[in-house]
Design an enzyme around this catalytic site. Structure first.
Site, mmCIF file in Angstrom:
data_model
loop_
_atom_site.group_PDB
_atom_site.id
_atom_site.type_symbol
_atom_site.label_atom_id
_atom_site.label_comp_id
_atom_site.label_asym_id
_atom_site.label_seq_id
_atom_site.Cartn_x
_atom_site.Cartn_y
_atom_site.Cartn_z
ATOM 1 N N HIS A 188 17.068 51.271 15.987
ATOM 2 C CA HIS A 188 18.232 52.148 15.970
ATOM 3 C C HIS A 188 17.909 53.319 16.903
ATOM 4 C CE1 HIS A 188 20.013 50.855 11.957
ATOM 5 N NE2 HIS A 188 18.796 50.366 11.844
ATOM 6 N N HIS A 218 15.368 45.100 15.055
ATOM 7 C CA HIS A 218 16.135 45.988 15.936
ATOM 8 C C HIS A 218 15.626 47.413 15.845
ATOM 9 C CE1 HIS A 218 18.010 45.705 11.958
ATOM 10 N NE2 HIS A 218 18.322 46.989 12.101
HETATM 11 P P1 AMP Z 1 19.212 47.930 9.128
HETATM 12 O O1 AMP Z 1 19.834 48.395 7.838
HETATM 13 O O2 AMP Z 1 18.101 48.795 9.629
HETATM 14 O O3 AMP Z 1 18.813 46.469 9.026
HETATM 15 O O4 AMP Z 1 20.346 48.070 10.219
HETATM 16 C C1 AMP Z 1 21.370 47.153 10.404
HETATM 17 C C2 AMP Z 1 22.484 47.878 11.093
HETATM 18 O O5 AMP Z 1 23.360 46.915 11.653
HETATM 19 C C3 AMP Z 1 23.340 48.743 10.169
HETATM 20 O O6 AMP Z 1 23.260 50.116 10.585
HETATM 21 C C4 AMP Z 1 24.744 48.177 10.316
HETATM 22 O O7 AMP Z 1 25.733 49.163 10.356
HETATM 23 C C5 AMP Z 1 24.657 47.432 11.630
HETATM 24 N N1 AMP Z 1 25.562 46.311 11.757
HETATM 25 C C6 AMP Z 1 25.779 45.316 10.870
HETATM 26 N N2 AMP Z 1 26.684 44.443 11.350
HETATM 27 C C7 AMP Z 1 27.031 44.882 12.588
HETATM 28 C C8 AMP Z 1 27.940 44.421 13.596
HETATM 29 N N3 AMP Z 1 28.665 43.320 13.432
HETATM 30 N N4 AMP Z 1 28.054 45.138 14.741
HETATM 31 C C9 AMP Z 1 27.326 46.270 14.905
HETATM 32 N N5 AMP Z 1 26.457 46.750 14.000
HETATM 33 C C10 AMP Z 1 26.314 46.082 12.856
#
Ligand code: AMP
Ligand code: ZN
Length: 137
Positions: free
Chosen positions: A100, A98
């Site tokens: 951000h 993903h």
């Molecule tokens: P990363 O740490 O770069 O893998 O980012 C994962 C992101 O996903 C984090 O910023 C979390 O806050 C976000 N995240 C995890 N679960 C959910 C969810 N159910 N809905 C929206 N965002 C989420």
């Protein structure tokens, strides 16, 4: 495999969806660095940047630009970061690739302030040679 993002794609998990097409979905991050912090993901489960197909990567970039435009128009930030964490060491916590998008404001508290290293005695060329060799092999 239980992937929270696949569950969002399959509508088994709720999310504040901002954009969706045949290949991509985008929704708000539940733990925002700033309000409006957005995630953009391919609908196919790829673990990281290296495994995303070229076609899906192109569609992901296209959607990311659409979302950046919408964030700039709606939230009027002073800037924004596009970030992708790859691997635990880099802070990745969800292993479904993903981007951000983080809206940034001159007054916000969020800081990227890494400790800068210094190259000494030909080390910069050494690193460049190593990487160049990998590109051509
Ligand atoms: P990363 O740490 O770069 O893998 O980012 C994962 C992101 O996903 C984090 O910023 C979390 O806050 C976000 N995240 C995890 N679960 C959910 C969810 N159910 N809905 C929206 N965002 C989420
Ligand atoms: Zn997934």
């Amino acid at each position: 495999m239980n992937c929270i993002f696949c569950n969002i794609i399959n509508k088994q998990e709720a999310a504040e969806v901002l954009f969706e097409n045949d290949k991509i979905i985008s929704f708000l991050d539940i733990r925002p660095v700033n309000y409006g912090h957005t995630l953009v993901i391919p609908k196919i489960h790829y673990e990281n940047f290296l495994s995303v197909s070229y076609d899906d990567l192109s569609r992901l970039i296209e959607a990311t630009q659409i979302l950046c435009n919408a964030l700039v128009k709606s939230l009027e930030p002073d800037g924004f970061n596009i970030v992708a964490n790859n691997g635990t060491a880099a802070g990745q916590s969800v292993f479904h690739f993903h981007f951000h998008i983080i809206p940034r404001f001159n007054t916000d508290e969020f800081k990227f302030r890494p400790m800068i290293k210094k190259y000494n005695n030909g080390l910069m060329k050494e690193y460049a040679d190593k990487i160049r060799l990998a590109i051509n092999s």
